[in-house]
Write an enzyme that holds these catalytic residues in place. Sequence first.
Site, PDB file in Angstrom:
ATOM      1  N   LYS A  54     -61.269  18.773  56.760  1.00  0.00           N
ATOM      2  CA  LYS A  54     -61.095  19.647  57.926  1.00  0.00           C
ATOM      3  C   LYS A  54     -59.635  20.099  58.034  1.00  0.00           C
ATOM      4  O   LYS A  54     -59.355  21.262  58.335  1.00  0.00           O
ATOM      5  CB  LYS A  54     -61.533  18.909  59.205  1.00  0.00           C
ATOM      6  CG  LYS A  54     -63.046  18.736  59.279  1.00  0.00           C
ATOM      7  CD  LYS A  54     -63.494  17.767  60.367  1.00  0.00           C
ATOM      8  CE  LYS A  54     -64.968  17.453  60.219  1.00  0.00           C
ATOM      9  NZ  LYS A  54     -65.470  16.450  61.155  1.00  0.00           N
ATOM     10  N   GLN A  98     -63.114  12.277  65.274  1.00  0.00           N
ATOM     11  CA  GLN A  98     -64.032  12.021  64.158  1.00  0.00           C
ATOM     12  C   GLN A  98     -64.942  10.833  64.494  1.00  0.00           C
ATOM     13  O   GLN A  98     -64.476   9.765  64.869  1.00  0.00           O
ATOM     14  CB  GLN A  98     -63.222  11.739  62.881  1.00  0.00           C
ATOM     15  CG  GLN A  98     -64.068  11.545  61.637  1.00  0.00           C
ATOM     16  CD  GLN A  98     -64.845  12.798  61.256  1.00  0.00           C
ATOM     17  OE1 GLN A  98     -64.313  13.904  61.260  1.00  0.00           O
ATOM     18  NE2 GLN A  98     -66.127  12.634  60.944  1.00  0.00           N
ATOM     19  N   ASP A 121     -66.028  20.438  68.407  1.00  0.00           N
ATOM     20  CA  ASP A 121     -67.321  20.080  67.801  1.00  0.00           C
ATOM     21  C   ASP A 121     -68.515  20.605  68.608  1.00  0.00           C
ATOM     22  O   ASP A 121     -69.640  20.603  68.120  1.00  0.00           O
ATOM     23  CB  ASP A 121     -67.453  18.553  67.710  1.00  0.00           C
ATOM     24  CG  ASP A 121     -66.978  18.027  66.367  1.00  0.00           C
ATOM     25  OD1 ASP A 121     -67.078  18.770  65.376  1.00  0.00           O
ATOM     26  OD2 ASP A 121     -66.525  16.868  66.309  1.00  0.00           O
TER      27      ASP A 121
END
Length: 282
Positions: A54, A98, A121
Amino acid sequence: MSAQIIDGKKIAAQIKQEVKLEAEAYLARNGRKIGLAVILVGDDFASGIYVRNKINACNENCIQSFAHRLPASTTEEELIELIHKLNDDKTVDGILVQLPLPSHMRQNVVLSHISAKKDADGFLAENAGNLMLGNPSLNACTPCGIIELIKSTGRSIDGANAVVIGRSNIVGKPISLLLMENNATVTMCHSHTNNFINFSRHADILVVAVGKKGLIKADMVKKGAVVIDVGMNRQDGHLCGDVEYDEVKEVADFITPVPGGVGPMTIAMLLKNIVKAALALE
Ligand code: NAP
């Protein structure tokens, strides 16, 4: 005739190109890059790789990444304190924690502290709720990527009979809502569905997000369908999906491979979400 392969890598590259242009224009207007804060707690090997990918994707596309790598011994309170700091930080447009978090942390509690405006997200209750209500929201990245893949086939979602197998909060539920928003008639199947073949066999669009290798065989798929395989299963060091690719591609008109289908789209759509968040905050 064999199905056309939906090339997720190629479509993801096009989306990243668009993101980069928008991010460069943002930099020119604001004198700073769009910023993503990525928090990794602990030393889970796979999570480390995802975070690195990412961050690399941000660096390649004119997005500033701020990596916060915290030890596994970090307390929930310390993590929440960091999230609040990032919520208030004007150089941070998106925040990503994460997952999974270490077992001493309550994932839902931690995530609920991220500002919904910076929810890169798209996992927060506020954003999921807005998706359900049809309001503007930051949506989960994998489902958004799936919609792009389906659109790339040229097949109309409007009026299509769509079947989604799997009802998780991060894939099955949001993709069902996005398909419905695009005017498909949607059926959701899950582990309590009796004989999902009765539904899957009639699907113009079949999305499979279960995590069981070889679950979908050719006789479960309608001739000419668009088949999206979200599954990521590891076997003997290889990645494979939930769909028996070799036999289903002889029935479907379009199919995603694993790897190279849905996977690459998730990071591309994450970048797109960060830009969307930054533009809304600008
Ligand atoms: P999950 O949270 O484990 O959900 C799996 C779903 O499948 C559940 O709703 C479950 O039903 C259903 N299910 C289980 N067995 C079934 C069966 N025999 N028949 C019908 N439905 C069944 O998984 P997830 O997070 O959605 O992920 C699904 C897969 O997608 C995994 O392989 C994951 O690695 C992959 N994935 C890929 C990406 C990507 O970027 N490519 C992103 C996210 C996930 P119940 O609700 O009744 O238990």
